[in-house]
Motif scaffolding. Structure first.
Motif, PDB file in Angstrom:
ATOM      1  N   ASP A  85     -24.040 -60.860  26.641  1.00 54.73           N
ATOM      2  CA  ASP A  85     -23.627 -59.882  27.633  1.00 54.73           C
ATOM      3  C   ASP A  85     -24.836 -59.577  28.504  1.00 54.73           C
ATOM      4  OD1 ASP A  85     -21.980 -56.619  27.388  1.00 54.73           O
ATOM      5  OD2 ASP A  85     -22.905 -57.654  29.078  1.00 54.73           O
ATOM      6  N   THR A  86     -24.761 -59.949  29.765  1.00 52.48           N
ATOM      7  CA  THR A  86     -25.941 -59.800  30.632  1.00 52.48           C
ATOM      8  C   THR A  86     -26.320 -58.330  30.819  1.00 52.48           C
ATOM      9  OG1 THR A  86     -24.448 -59.977  32.505  1.00 52.48           O
ATOM     10  CG2 THR A  86     -25.671 -61.961  31.907  1.00 52.48           C
ATOM     11  N   ASN A  87     -25.380 -57.423  30.536  1.00 49.00           N
ATOM     12  CA  ASN A  87     -25.728 -56.002  30.622  1.00 49.00           C
ATOM     13  C   ASN A  87     -26.409 -55.500  29.364  1.00 49.00           C
ATOM     14  OD1 ASN A  87     -24.617 -55.566  33.185  1.00 49.00           O
ATOM     15  ND2 ASN A  87     -22.565 -55.495  32.305  1.00 49.00           N
ATOM     16  N   ARG A  88     -26.297 -56.289  28.295  1.00 42.75           N
ATOM     17  CA  ARG A  88     -26.818 -55.787  27.020  1.00 42.75           C
ATOM     18  C   ARG A  88     -27.800 -56.736  26.352  1.00 42.75           C
ATOM     19  NH1 ARG A  88     -22.085 -52.904  23.609  1.00 42.75           N
ATOM     20  NH2 ARG A  88     -23.802 -51.568  22.993  1.00 42.75           N
ATOM     21  N   ASN A  89     -28.189 -57.794  27.049  1.00 41.51           N
ATOM     22  CA  ASN A  89     -29.139 -58.705  26.408  1.00 41.51           C
ATOM     23  C   ASN A  89     -30.576 -58.365  26.798  1.00 41.51           C
ATOM     24  OD1 ASN A  89     -29.313 -59.641  29.030  1.00 41.51           O
ATOM     25  ND2 ASN A  89     -29.035 -61.799  28.531  1.00 41.51           N
ATOM     26  N   GLN A  90     -30.755 -57.243  27.499  1.00 43.23           N
ATOM     27  CA  GLN A  90     -32.096 -56.881  27.932  1.00 43.23           C
ATOM     28  C   GLN A  90     -32.249 -55.370  27.946  1.00 43.23           C
ATOM     29  OE1 GLN A  90     -32.620 -57.716  32.239  1.00 43.23           O
ATOM     30  NE2 GLN A  90     -30.460 -58.298  32.138  1.00 43.23           N
ATOM     31  N   VAL A  91     -33.514 -54.951  27.861  1.00 43.17           N
ATOM     32  CA  VAL A  91     -33.828 -53.526  27.875  1.00 43.17           C
ATOM     33  C   VAL A  91     -34.977 -53.329  28.859  1.00 43.17           C
ATOM     34  CG1 VAL A  91     -34.695 -51.584  26.516  1.00 43.17           C
ATOM     35  CG2 VAL A  91     -33.121 -53.222  25.479  1.00 43.17           C
ATOM     36  N   THR A  92     -34.867 -52.299  29.676  1.00 43.69           N
ATOM     37  CA  THR A  92     -35.940 -51.975  30.625  1.00 43.69           C
ATOM     38  C   THR A  92     -36.469 -50.589  30.296  1.00 43.69           C
ATOM     39  OG1 THR A  92     -34.835 -53.269  32.324  1.00 43.69           O
ATOM     40  CG2 THR A  92     -36.527 -51.730  33.062  1.00 43.69           C
ATOM     41  N   LEU A  93     -37.783 -50.493  30.172  1.00 44.41           N
ATOM     42  CA  LEU A  93     -38.406 -49.214  29.814  1.00 44.41           C
ATOM     43  C   LEU A  93     -39.464 -48.853  30.843  1.00 44.41           C
ATOM     44  CD1 LEU A  93     -39.169 -50.049  26.063  1.00 44.41           C
ATOM     45  CD2 LEU A  93     -37.323 -48.588  26.868  1.00 44.41           C
ATOM     46  N   ASP A  94     -39.698 -47.574  30.977  1.00 42.13           N
ATOM     47  CA  ASP A  94     -40.850 -47.111  31.752  1.00 42.13           C
ATOM     48  C   ASP A  94     -41.994 -46.901  30.787  1.00 42.13           C
ATOM     49  OD1 ASP A  94     -38.644 -45.151  33.753  1.00 42.13           O
ATOM     50  OD2 ASP A  94     -39.646 -47.028  34.271  1.00 42.13           O
ATOM     51  N   LEU A  95     -43.095 -47.596  31.032  1.00 44.90           N
ATOM     52  CA  LEU A  95     -44.235 -47.495  30.125  1.00 44.90           C
ATOM     53  C   LEU A  95     -45.487 -47.108  30.915  1.00 44.90           C
ATOM     54  CD1 LEU A  95     -43.874 -50.613  27.791  1.00 44.90           C
ATOM     55  CD2 LEU A  95     -43.164 -48.270  27.374  1.00 44.90           C
ATOM     56  N   PRO A  96     -46.468 -46.536  30.220  1.00 42.36           N
ATOM     57  CA  PRO A  96     -47.704 -46.175  30.923  1.00 42.36           C
ATOM     58  C   PRO A  96     -48.650 -47.346  31.158  1.00 42.36           C
ATOM     59  CG  PRO A  96     -47.834 -45.489  28.628  1.00 42.36           C
ATOM     60  CD  PRO A  96     -46.456 -46.049  28.828  1.00 42.36           C
ATOM     61  N   PHE A  97     -48.205 -48.568  30.877  1.00 36.08           N
ATOM     62  CA  PHE A  97     -49.095 -49.715  31.048  1.00 36.08           C
ATOM     63  C   PHE A  97     -48.683 -50.449  32.331  1.00 36.08           C
ATOM     64  CE2 PHE A  97     -49.759 -48.367  26.956  1.00 36.08           C
ATOM     65  CZ  PHE A  97     -48.776 -48.711  26.046  1.00 36.08           C
ATOM     66  N   ALA A  98     -49.372 -50.186  33.397  1.00 39.95           N
ATOM     67  CA  ALA A  98     -48.954 -50.707  34.701  1.00 39.95           C
ATOM     68  C   ALA A  98     -48.969 -52.225  34.746  1.00 39.95           C
ATOM     69  CB  ALA A  98     -49.856 -50.147  35.793  1.00 39.95           C
ATOM     70  N   ASP A  99     -49.891 -52.829  33.993  1.00 35.90           N
ATOM     71  CA  ASP A  99     -50.044 -54.284  34.104  1.00 35.90           C
ATOM     72  C   ASP A  99     -49.277 -55.046  33.039  1.00 35.90           C
ATOM     73  OD1 ASP A  99     -53.484 -53.583  34.850  1.00 35.90           O
ATOM     74  OD2 ASP A  99     -51.781 -53.886  36.218  1.00 35.90           O
ATOM     75  N   GLY A 100     -48.508 -54.378  32.216  1.00 33.05           N
ATOM     76  CA  GLY A 100     -47.794 -55.076  31.160  1.00 33.05           C
ATOM     77  C   GLY A 100     -48.575 -55.008  29.861  1.00 33.05           C
ATOM     78  N   VAL A 101     -48.113 -55.781  28.881  1.00 31.34           N
ATOM     79  CA  VAL A 101     -48.698 -55.721  27.543  1.00 31.34           C
ATOM     80  C   VAL A 101     -48.975 -57.122  27.027  1.00 31.34           C
ATOM     81  CG1 VAL A 101     -47.552 -53.560  27.014  1.00 31.34           C
ATOM     82  CG2 VAL A 101     -46.446 -55.708  26.398  1.00 31.34           C
ATOM     83  N   THR A 102     -49.870 -57.212  26.052  1.00 26.81           N
ATOM     84  CA  THR A 102     -50.162 -58.501  25.426  1.00 26.81           C
ATOM     85  C   THR A 102     -49.523 -58.611  24.045  1.00 26.81           C
ATOM     86  OG1 THR A 102     -52.233 -57.588  24.554  1.00 26.81           O
ATOM     87  CG2 THR A 102     -52.356 -58.833  26.627  1.00 26.81           C
ATOM     88  N   THR A 103     -49.162 -57.489  23.479  1.00 25.43           N
ATOM     89  CA  THR A 103     -48.508 -57.523  22.165  1.00 25.43           C
ATOM     90  C   THR A 103     -47.306 -56.593  22.186  1.00 25.43           C
ATOM     91  OG1 THR A 103     -50.640 -57.881  21.083  1.00 25.43           O
ATOM     92  CG2 THR A 103     -48.809 -57.212  19.679  1.00 25.43           C
ATOM     93  N   PHE A 104     -46.226 -57.101  21.724  1.00 29.47           N
ATOM     94  CA  PHE A 104     -44.981 -56.314  21.688  1.00 29.47           C
ATOM     95  C   PHE A 104     -44.380 -56.490  20.299  1.00 29.47           C
ATOM     96  CE2 PHE A 104     -41.108 -54.436  22.389  1.00 29.47           C
ATOM     97  CZ  PHE A 104     -40.028 -55.286  22.575  1.00 29.47           C
ATOM     98  N   CYS A 105     -44.174 -55.353  19.628  1.00 28.28           N
ATOM     99  CA  CYS A 105     -43.592 -55.404  18.281  1.00 28.28           C
ATOM    100  C   CYS A 105     -42.321 -54.574  18.252  1.00 28.28           C
ATOM    101  CB  CYS A 105     -44.565 -54.833  17.247  1.00 28.28           C
ATOM    102  SG  CYS A 105     -46.087 -55.761  17.102  1.00 28.28           S
ATOM    103  N   PHE A 106     -41.402 -54.980  17.414  1.00 29.29           N
ATOM    104  CA  PHE A 106     -40.182 -54.197  17.239  1.00 29.29           C
ATOM    105  C   PHE A 106     -39.666 -54.388  15.825  1.00 29.29           C
ATOM    106  CE2 PHE A 106     -37.352 -57.871  17.453  1.00 29.29           C
ATOM    107  CZ  PHE A 106     -37.985 -58.741  18.331  1.00 29.29           C
ATOM    108  N   THR A 107     -38.843 -53.449  15.414  1.00 29.91           N
ATOM    109  CA  THR A 107     -38.138 -53.603  14.149  1.00 29.91           C
ATOM    110  C   THR A 107     -36.855 -54.368  14.439  1.00 29.91           C
ATOM    111  OG1 THR A 107     -38.994 -51.518  13.292  1.00 29.91           O
ATOM    112  CG2 THR A 107     -37.021 -52.402  12.235  1.00 29.91           C
TER     113      THR A 107
END
Lengths: 235, 341
Positions: free
Chosen positions: A90-112
């Motif tokens: 489902d193209t509406n549910r296969n992604q998540v967009t968040l507002d984060l304080p890291f303007a340039d993105g991240v190098t490590t992303f972890c999730f449960t």
């Protein structure tokens, strides 16, 4: 204090730098199912590579929660324990967009991969935790963390279907798993492959087409599932 | 004087007994305007202690061989006591059944139970899944041993029955009494019928279409007459399910299944006896495709149903007025957290 004609522009420039580094940016992560590096669509028949066998996936949903960004030096954003129900088809549910304080993105992303025991024992919720989503089991078993269904040409079950509803939060059969992915450069847009060939073993699917309760089988499968996530772009 | 005293004592005793029995009775009211239930509440009134005991047993996986499956595993209150997102329901050891678990609602108005009506009483119905190898896979003797071993259950049984030993008839009766309390009558449709609300224009149009095309089998206010009907579904060759004919051995009953109520459809997908339709649009598309075909000539689906896309949406809008969130989230028949964990 006497203001020169350059003072105000300089002050404005310094102020804008400080503001932009505090503003952060949008972070997006998206899941794509693949079989041996080829994208898989819903009900799309694909060859498993085992002779003339073929497989179709008719449903693939899972929870991610407890998002963290461990290597970022800035303060971790709050309220990331929210659970997201991902439906890869489902193209509406296969992604998540968040507002984060890291303007340039991240190098490590972890999730449960799944839900922690508190979410499991809190009963039903709204939104992605609404039992209408079909991911709620019972009060004793909590939620289904990962659900994949389909059919396999060599399957022996009714309609050659296979169904894996993997969940459980009680020791020793807890099925929530931590997944950490890395990028060499800070990245704001993460495409994450779920490599189904690393998760589904056709030989297993043909002899054990169903796992629908907590237990050792669910644990074995969820561990395969947790190791099947890979950031696209990673060598 | 002794005579009068005797009368007074007798009067007091009768009053105490009457008030205690009234206190023990579990209130059950027929919703206004509904038909009389088939179940005889006058002969077999509900009692609060028995209803509560039945509710606990309903949610307790102790009834299953390996304590992994309860009645609620396939009949979740959040899904109108049906099994959402499962075409075919499953039991212990991940065994898979042939059918989708039906919603347990409005049982007081039904004279037979299961998709094929194989059980004439609720008491028989409660025992079947407990002992079926593909559902709970347990033996009744062993269920009684396990339950009677638990002090909490012994207290509840004593409160309901006077002594603390659960027997098979008591197990059946208490679960039966709990199931009879599952009545859904607070949907938007119901409040419109009581003149407390109005349908929207779209819902009203959908209601007119419903009355024209669907009401003969899905009769108001139960939204089913609980008859056994063929509805044009092609049989699944792997499941080999003949429906009502498996019970009656009458070839006329081939592929006939009990008409389910249309209440709470939002919560109880997928649809049909084998859960083959995931959405209501698929259901509507099925009926507009098969009604009036040769296979259904002479049946109540003998005339074509022709609906435009807008009409299908209107019909859907009406069907959604049959959802009753009050029933779905009613704590009176929800999981008894205070006892089970």
């Amino acid at each position: 204090m006497i203001l020169s004609k350059y003072s105000i522009p300089v002050l404005l420039f310094v102020f804008s730098i400080g503001t932009s580094s505090a503003q952060g940016g949008q972070f997006k992560f998206r899941f794509c199912p693949k079989w041996v590096k080829n994208p898989v669509g819903i009900t799309q028949q694909f060859a498993t590579g085992m002779g003339r066998d073929s497989m179709r996936i008719t449903a693939l949903r899972f929870y991610v929660s407890g998002l963290t960004f461990p290597n970022e030096n800035q303060m971790q954003p709050e309220n990331l324990n929210q659970a997201y129900l991902i439906d890869v088809f489902d193209t509406n549910r296969n992604q998540v967009t968040l507002d984060l304080p890291f303007a340039d993105g991240v190098t490590t992303f972890c999730f449960t991969f799944g839900l922690d025991s508190m979410l499991n024992t809190s009963g039903i919720g709204e939104g992605d935790l609404d039992p209408v989503e079909g991911m709620y089991w019972t009060w004793q078993s909590g939620f289904i963390h990962f659900k994949i269904e389909g059919d396999y040409s060599m399957g022996e079950g009714p309609k050659q279907r296979f169904e894996y509803h993997l969940g459980g939060y009680r020791s020793p059969y807890s099925t929530a798993r931590q997944v950490c992915l890395h990028s060499e450069k800070p990245t704001k847009d993460w495409n994450i492959a779920l490599e189904l060939d690393r998760f589904l073993d056709p030989a297993l699917v043909s002899v054990k087409p169903r796992v629908m309760s907590p237990g050792p089988d669910a644990v074995r499968l969820i561990e395969r599932g947790a190791s099947a996530f890979k950031r696209i772009g990673e060598p | 004087m002794n005579f009068r005293r005797g009368y007074l004592i007798a009067f007091l005793l009768i009053s105490v007994v009457w008030s205690l029995s009234s206190f023990r009775q579990h209130p059950w009211q027929k919703p206004p305007g509904w038909p009389e239930p088939i179940y005889d509440f006058r002969m077999h009134p509900l009692e609060s202690g028995k209803v509560y005991l039945g509710r606990l047993l309903f949610y307790d996986p102790i009834l299953s061989l390996d304590s992994s499956v309860s009645c609620a595993s396939c009949h979740s209150p959040y899904n109108a006591f049906a099994h959402t997102d499962h075409a075919l329901s499953h039991g212990i050891g991940d065994s898979i059944g042939r059918r989708n678990a039906p919603a347990l609602q409005l049982l007081a108005w039904q004279s037979a139970f299961m998709w094929d009506g194989r059980f004439a009483t609720l008491d028989e119905q409660t025992i079947f899944p407990i002992t079926h190898t593909g559902e709970m896979g347990e033996e009744l003797d062993h269920v009684l041993v396990k339950v009677n071993r638990k002090i909490d259950y012994r207290k509840l049984v004593a409160g309901a029955y006077g002594d603390s030993t659960l027997t098979v008839p008591r197990l059946q009766e208490s679960i039966r009494q709990f199931l009879l309390t599952l009545v859904s009558s607070e949907s938007k449709y119901d409040s419109v019928m009581r003149k407390e609300q109005s349908f929207t224009l779209q819902e009203q149009k959908g209601y007119s279409l419903f009355r024209k095309h669907c009401n003969s089998c899905h009769a108001e206010p139960l939204f089913s007459d609980f008859s056994y009907e063929k509805n044009g579904l092609s049989p699944d060759p792997k499941l080999q399910d003949s429906g009502r004919m498996e019970i009656t051995r009458n070839t006329e009953d081939l592929l006939r299944f009990k008409t389910p109520s249309l209440r709470n459809l939002r919560y109880s997908a997928p649809y049909m006896h084998d859960g083959r339709f995931r959405t209501l649009r698929e259901v509507i598309a099925h009926y507009t495709g098969v009604a009036g075909t040769e296979a259904l000539k002479g049946s109540r689906l003998g005339k074509r149903i022709i609906l435009s896309e807008n009409e299908k949406t209107d019909l859907l809008a009406f069907l959604l007025t049959l959802n009753d969130s009050k029933f779905i989230f009613d704590p009176a028949h929800g999981f008894p957290r205070e006892v089970l964990h």
